[in-house]
Write a protein that holds these residues in place. Structure first.
Motif, PDB file in Angstrom:
ATOM      1  N   LEU A 258     -10.030  -1.204  11.981  1.00 26.65           N
ATOM      2  CA  LEU A 258      -8.974  -0.259  12.334  1.00 26.65           C
ATOM      3  C   LEU A 258      -8.255   0.247  11.084  1.00 26.65           C
ATOM      4  CD1 LEU A 258      -7.452  -2.033  15.466  1.00 26.65           C
ATOM      5  CD2 LEU A 258      -9.186  -0.238  15.383  1.00 26.65           C
ATOM      6  N   GLY A 259      -7.496   1.306  11.232  1.00 26.93           N
ATOM      7  CA  GLY A 259      -6.822   1.922  10.097  1.00 26.93           C
ATOM      8  C   GLY A 259      -5.485   1.297   9.798  1.00 26.93           C
ATOM      9  N   LEU A 260      -4.719   1.986   8.948  1.00 26.69           N
ATOM     10  CA  LEU A 260      -3.443   1.469   8.487  1.00 26.69           C
ATOM     11  C   LEU A 260      -2.390   1.406   9.583  1.00 26.69           C
ATOM     12  CD1 LEU A 260      -3.301   3.319   5.073  1.00 26.69           C
ATOM     13  CD2 LEU A 260      -3.382   0.852   5.387  1.00 26.69           C
ATOM     14  N   GLN A 261      -2.587   2.157  10.667  1.00 25.32           N
ATOM     15  CA  GLN A 261      -1.593   2.182  11.727  1.00 25.32           C
ATOM     16  C   GLN A 261      -1.745   1.016  12.709  1.00 25.32           C
ATOM     17  OE1 GLN A 261      -2.915   5.181  10.564  1.00 25.32           O
ATOM     18  NE2 GLN A 261      -0.971   5.495   9.521  1.00 25.32           N
ATOM     19  N   GLN A 262      -2.688   0.114  12.462  1.00 23.14           N
ATOM     20  CA  GLN A 262      -2.869  -1.002  13.372  1.00 23.14           C
ATOM     21  C   GLN A 262      -1.626  -1.884  13.388  1.00 23.14           C
ATOM     22  OE1 GLN A 262      -5.348  -4.394  11.944  1.00 23.14           O
ATOM     23  NE2 GLN A 262      -6.025  -2.912  10.393  1.00 23.14           N
ATOM     24  N   PRO A 263      -1.341  -2.519  14.517  1.00 20.53           N
ATOM     25  CA  PRO A 263      -0.130  -3.350  14.623  1.00 20.53           C
ATOM     26  C   PRO A 263      -0.064  -4.469  13.597  1.00 20.53           C
ATOM     27  CG  PRO A 263      -1.064  -2.914  16.790  1.00 20.53           C
ATOM     28  CD  PRO A 263      -2.062  -2.413  15.789  1.00 20.53           C
ATOM     29  N   GLY A 264      -1.222  -5.016  13.200  1.00 21.27           N
ATOM     30  CA  GLY A 264      -1.217  -6.130  12.256  1.00 21.27           C
ATOM     31  C   GLY A 264      -0.577  -5.782  10.934  1.00 21.27           C
ATOM     32  N   ILE A 265      -0.839  -4.568  10.425  1.00 26.32           N
ATOM     33  CA  ILE A 265      -0.253  -4.149   9.149  1.00 26.32           C
ATOM     34  C   ILE A 265       1.259  -4.021   9.278  1.00 26.32           C
ATOM     35  CG2 ILE A 265      -0.161  -2.306   7.438  1.00 26.32           C
ATOM     36  CD1 ILE A 265      -2.647  -3.994   7.284  1.00 26.32           C
ATOM     37  N   ALA A 266       1.710  -3.429  10.375  1.00 25.66           N
ATOM     38  CA  ALA A 266       3.155  -3.298  10.585  1.00 25.66           C
ATOM     39  C   ALA A 266       3.818  -4.666  10.648  1.00 25.66           C
ATOM     40  CB  ALA A 266       3.424  -2.517  11.873  1.00 25.66           C
ATOM     41  N   THR A 267       3.184  -5.628  11.310  1.00 27.85           N
ATOM     42  CA  THR A 267       3.743  -6.975  11.423  1.00 27.85           C
ATOM     43  C   THR A 267       3.835  -7.635  10.053  1.00 27.85           C
ATOM     44  OG1 THR A 267       2.808  -7.209  13.650  1.00 27.85           O
ATOM     45  CG2 THR A 267       3.461  -9.223  12.512  1.00 27.85           C
ATOM     46  N   ILE A 268       2.781  -7.477   9.242  1.00 27.38           N
ATOM     47  CA  ILE A 268       2.786  -8.060   7.900  1.00 27.38           C
ATOM     48  C   ILE A 268       3.908  -7.460   7.065  1.00 27.38           C
ATOM     49  CG2 ILE A 268       1.492  -8.231   5.739  1.00 27.38           C
ATOM     50  CD1 ILE A 268      -1.067  -8.345   7.445  1.00 27.38           C
ATOM     51  N   MET A 269       4.045  -6.135   7.103  1.00 24.60           N
ATOM     52  CA  MET A 269       5.065  -5.478   6.294  1.00 24.60           C
ATOM     53  C   MET A 269       6.471  -5.846   6.766  1.00 24.60           C
ATOM     54  SD  MET A 269       3.036  -4.191   4.215  1.00 24.60           S
ATOM     55  CE  MET A 269       4.344  -3.611   3.143  1.00 24.60           C
ATOM     56  N   GLN A 270       6.659  -5.968   8.063  1.00 26.46           N
ATOM     57  CA  GLN A 270       7.961  -6.380   8.578  1.00 26.46           C
ATOM     58  C   GLN A 270       8.301  -7.787   8.097  1.00 26.46           C
ATOM     59  OE1 GLN A 270       7.162  -5.736  12.713  1.00 26.46           O
ATOM     60  NE2 GLN A 270       8.313  -3.815  12.784  1.00 26.46           N
ATOM     61  N   ALA A 271       7.310  -8.671   8.111  1.00 22.68           N
ATOM     62  CA  ALA A 271       7.543 -10.045   7.666  1.00 22.68           C
ATOM     63  C   ALA A 271       7.881 -10.084   6.176  1.00 22.68           C
ATOM     64  CB  ALA A 271       6.314 -10.900   7.957  1.00 22.68           C
ATOM     65  N   LEU A 272       7.176  -9.274   5.373  1.00 25.94           N
ATOM     66  CA  LEU A 272       7.468  -9.228   3.936  1.00 25.94           C
ATOM     67  C   LEU A 272       8.855  -8.663   3.682  1.00 25.94           C
ATOM     68  CD1 LEU A 272       4.073  -7.998   2.441  1.00 25.94           C
ATOM     69  CD2 LEU A 272       4.949 -10.333   2.604  1.00 25.94           C
ATOM     70  N   LYS A 273       9.217  -7.643   4.433  1.00 25.16           N
ATOM     71  CA  LYS A 273      10.532  -7.047   4.276  1.00 25.16           C
ATOM     72  C   LYS A 273      11.630  -8.044   4.609  1.00 25.16           C
ATOM     73  CE  LYS A 273      13.166  -3.443   3.451  1.00 25.16           C
ATOM     74  NZ  LYS A 273      13.183  -2.755   2.153  1.00 25.16           N
ATOM     75  N   ALA A 274      11.340  -8.907   5.573  1.00 27.78           N
ATOM     76  CA  ALA A 274      12.346  -9.879   6.009  1.00 27.78           C
ATOM     77  C   ALA A 274      12.497 -11.050   5.034  1.00 27.78           C
ATOM     78  CB  ALA A 274      11.982 -10.406   7.397  1.00 27.78           C
ATOM     79  N   LYS A 275      11.581 -11.181   4.082  1.00 25.42           N
ATOM     80  CA  LYS A 275      11.656 -12.287   3.124  1.00 25.42           C
ATOM     81  C   LYS A 275      12.737 -11.997   2.082  1.00 25.42           C
ATOM     82  CE  LYS A 275       8.253 -14.953   4.596  1.00 25.42           C
ATOM     83  NZ  LYS A 275       8.482 -16.344   5.047  1.00 25.42           N
TER      84      LYS A 275
END
Length: 297
Positions: A235-252
């Motif tokens: 899947l491409g960059l819009q897949q939910p997994g990428i958003a979840t990873i970025m949200q988790a990194l942002k929350a660190k």
């Protein structure tokens, strides 16, 4: 061990003041995993590069090939790059201003002696120490979610090793299960019914294992279940997994600095690269040898 220092001017010395970061939001992430877990592809996607479409692999030189050392990619102005904003248009995630991903070597190569393995691992720790001088915000453990590999002995050995060496490993770790591709059985059903049945069975098996994986980690390592994120290579960059990873990194909002890496960094600054490599071998060489044996079981 004696250390030489440059003597400063006479008189009272003011304590060094911390320097403000050029970037308001910096994140440093370490990526570990066994060979074949899809670390290179995952690195590309985290950095906003869809290598499945563009054929770009900035991490290919380091990912999966032991001896290539730690590969680091720094993406400046991550939140304001027009190209990246377009690619992440459907992902409502505020991205870091500066993201550094440190890709560590895989553990699958078998053409090394114990001594060579210790030396290559020691070099990777020196690289890791010098690239993470501002601390580590997150550790991403890539686990192959395919029905053939999964959380194999290599992955288990890597997790045990890094959790021993890096302080607060579990407090900053996230597991990403790769190859969690969607069900394509309906696409194959009309022309390739036998392949469709296999594809559906594999998809259901991956989903079942993904659901069980947090409990497996919790039981095996006696910890609270860590975050586990699905990632699809197809899947491409819009897949939910990428958003979840970025949200988790942002929350660190916090980072940790390993005492061992700090010592390696001091040795590097005072004595040079080769002395730092020898320091790593002297301190954790026996543990690296244990990893060498465990990964081949």
């Amino acid at each position: 061990m004696s250390r030489s220092h440059v003597r400063g001017p006479a008189g009272p010395q003011l304590p060094a003041q911390p320097q403000p970061s050029v970037y308001a939001d910096e994140k440093t992430v370490v990526l570990i995993g066994s060979t074949g877990a899809g670390k290179s592809t995952l690195c590309n996607f985290i950095l906003g590069i869809d290598s499945t479409k563009q054929g770009l692999h900035p991490f290919a030189a380091g990912g999966g090939h032991f001896g290539a050392g730690v590969t680091t990619q720094v993406l400046d102005d991550f939140a304001t790059s027009d190209a990246l904003v377009r690619r992440f248009a459907n992902v409502p995630v505020p991205l870091p201003a500066k993201l550094t991903v440190i890709d560590t070597p895989g553990f699958g190569d078998s053409n090394y002696t114990d001594e060579q393995f210790r030396y290559e691992m020691a070099k990777s720790f020196v690289d890791l120490a010098t690239q993470s001088k501002n601390g580590i915000h997150g550790i991403i453990v890539a686990v192959n979610g395919s029905t053939m590999a999964r959380f194999d002995n290599q992955s288990r050995a890597a997790v045990a090793f890094y959790s021993d060496v890096l302080d607060d490993f579990w407090g900053h770790s996230m597991f990403v299960m790769t190859n969690m591709d969607p069900d394509v059985s309906h696409v194959l059903r009309s022309q390739y019914p036998s392949m469709a049945d296999v594809a559906l069975s594999n998809y259901q098996d991956r989903q079942r294992y993904f659901g069980e994986f947090p409990a497996i980690l919790s039981s095996e390592y006696k910890i609270a279940p860590p975050p586990v994120v699905p990632f699809s290579n197809a899947l491409g960059l819009q897949q939910p997994g990428i958003a979840t990873i970025m949200q988790a990194l942002k929350a660190k909002t916090t980072h940790f600095t390993s005492s061992f890496l700090n010592n390696v960094r001091i040795m590097y600054n005072e004595r040079g690269y080769q002395e730092a490599v020898q320091y790593v071998i002297e301190r954790i060489g026996s543990r690296i040898s244990q990893l060498f044996r465990e990964r081949r079981m």
